[in-house]
Design a protein around this motif. Sequence first.
Motif, short mmCIF file in Angstrom:
data_model
loop_
_atom_site.label_atom_id
_atom_site.label_comp_id
_atom_site.label_asym_id
_atom_site.label_seq_id
_atom_site.Cartn_x
_atom_site.Cartn_y
_atom_site.Cartn_z
N MET A 117 0.84 -1.20 0.00
CA MET A 117 0.00 0.00 0.00
C MET A 117 0.88 1.25 0.00
O MET A 117 0.60 2.22 -0.70
CB MET A 117 -0.92 -0.03 1.22
N LYS A 118 1.96 1.20 0.79
CA LYS A 118 2.82 2.38 0.89
C LYS A 118 3.63 2.60 -0.38
O LYS A 118 4.09 3.70 -0.63
CB LYS A 118 3.75 2.25 2.11
N ARG A 176 0.33 3.39 -3.35
CA ARG A 176 -0.56 4.53 -3.15
C ARG A 176 0.19 5.84 -3.33
O ARG A 176 -0.37 6.90 -3.09
CB ARG A 176 -1.16 4.50 -1.75
N ARG A 177 1.45 5.74 -3.69
CA ARG A 177 2.18 6.99 -3.94
C ARG A 177 2.15 7.29 -5.43
O ARG A 177 2.35 6.42 -6.27
CB ARG A 177 3.64 6.86 -3.49
#
Lengths: 259, 303
Positions: A13-14, A17-18
């Motif tokens: 996700m990290k 999601r960027r």
Amino acid sequence: MGNFMRLVQNENMKIYRRIRTWVMFGVILLMVLFFSILFRLGGGSSTISSWDAISQLSFLYYLATIFAAVVAADIVAGEFTWGTIKLLLIRPWTRTKVLASKLLALILFTLLITVVFFLASSLISFAMYPENTTSLMYSDDVSPLAYMLEDILYRYIDLLVIALFSFMISAVFRSSGIAIGLSMFILFTGGIFTMLFNPVRYPWAKYTLFVNMDLSQYRGGQEGVAGMTLGFSITVLLSYVLLFLLVSWLVFKKRDVAA
Amino acid sequence: MDLEPVVRMKGVSKRIGSKTIIDNLTLDIPPGQVYGFLGPNGAGKTTTIRMMVGLMAITAGDIEIQGASITKQFETAISHVGAIVENPEMYKFLSGYQNLLHYARMSPGVSKQRIAEVIELVGLQQRIHDKVKTYSLGMRQRLGVAQAILHRPKLLVLDEPTNGLDPQGIRELRSYLRQLAEEEGTTIFVSSHLLSEMELMCDTVAVIQQGRLIDVRSLHDQDAVANEQKKTMFEVSDPERARELIGQGQIMDSHLLLDIDRDTAAAINERLVLSGISVYRIAVVTRTLEDQFIELTGGGQIG
């Protein structure tokens, strides 16, 4: 406790999601397209095979290597820079498991960017040169697909070693800038180093990372310089990779989180 | 109710190089309290908290949380803890909800429903799907509280939680903490150098200076408070002569301060007036924790 894959899910996700990550994929697609068009225009009326076109584009894989090093550089150092490390490490997971989840997420990213790159360059090449699919470059007894896959494997190993190096620097110095810088240094000075310190003249150079990173030198059962073999290079690379991981792990595990 | 302490610090020391940051700290934190950890800047509050949550290694001694050692049984010990260590730093590129989801995935048994419940408790329903980079400090603080209580920890640790908050934010935080302590029985360990803040929030306060525990006192022991902390102040025309006449007391800002009860105050007033000293005002002054704190720490020199 709990399920380790949820940690990996968090790391994913990290990464995804960027916006940065999508810019990377976008840049790769654009560059592949741009250079295909450039080669097509430069080639005039003569046509090359789709396989040769793919091979022509493979130098762009450097971009994937750079992006992988950037993601690796941020995956540990970023948590320190953002201050989120303090909240990340006070969960019921040991530091070893937290670091392992980051490593796994990084490896998944390197695989994804590699697949995206080769899918993009293959699709664009086949779209641009649909009429001629027999290779001029490769001899008849080698299947171009097998050749390409072997080539991808060699390039991927190179990328992975650099990404893991960046991962280590990231964990040790908590600075993504240093990690990116040093990885780029290794990526681009590898060739120069191999020229300056030819293992024929400098026997110790055989054991450096640089001269072993390009496994394509052994393609087709060739022997490398100064009696180096594929097995030897794999052993050296594996030792370096294990060393990188060991250092990352020890430092990450022991570190007092102060700032 | 079990009265086993939630946190047990046993002879905890921290040395970095030759410098001793925390020196043989022994402290039990009883359950269900709001427990203050007070000390001037640089006294070792943050270091102690970081050792408590396993962010820093302990040089000597051990810390147990619900009976589990933070060094030897980290995963068990830490599962009882929720914390905000200094400012609540969040992933700014994620939404508030994604941040909570991130931490929820790391603790067993936190359902989507629990996430929604916590969001409502901290009042972030309206903005939870916005990116954290658009949040104000107060909203980030609320999100910080939300991530800390998601897994219903038995112990909530807050390091300087009011830093940078506006008065309204401080009041909100205080009411959350009270609510948690009273309704959920959460033990709260909160550090601060703001003494007045501690007085409003805490049941008990431990005072630390230069890495050593120097005092632990209850703030709800009303008798002790009445006897120890109250003085009678006389505002008079000639404080020097008044003191001579009464034979005790201390002069502060041309006021005379006396340790007396109300009947004595009336008698002294009479004597002063009869001796021709004008009495403008008589008041009971409460010695604040702040005064006591400065007394204890000798003006708070950082050494």
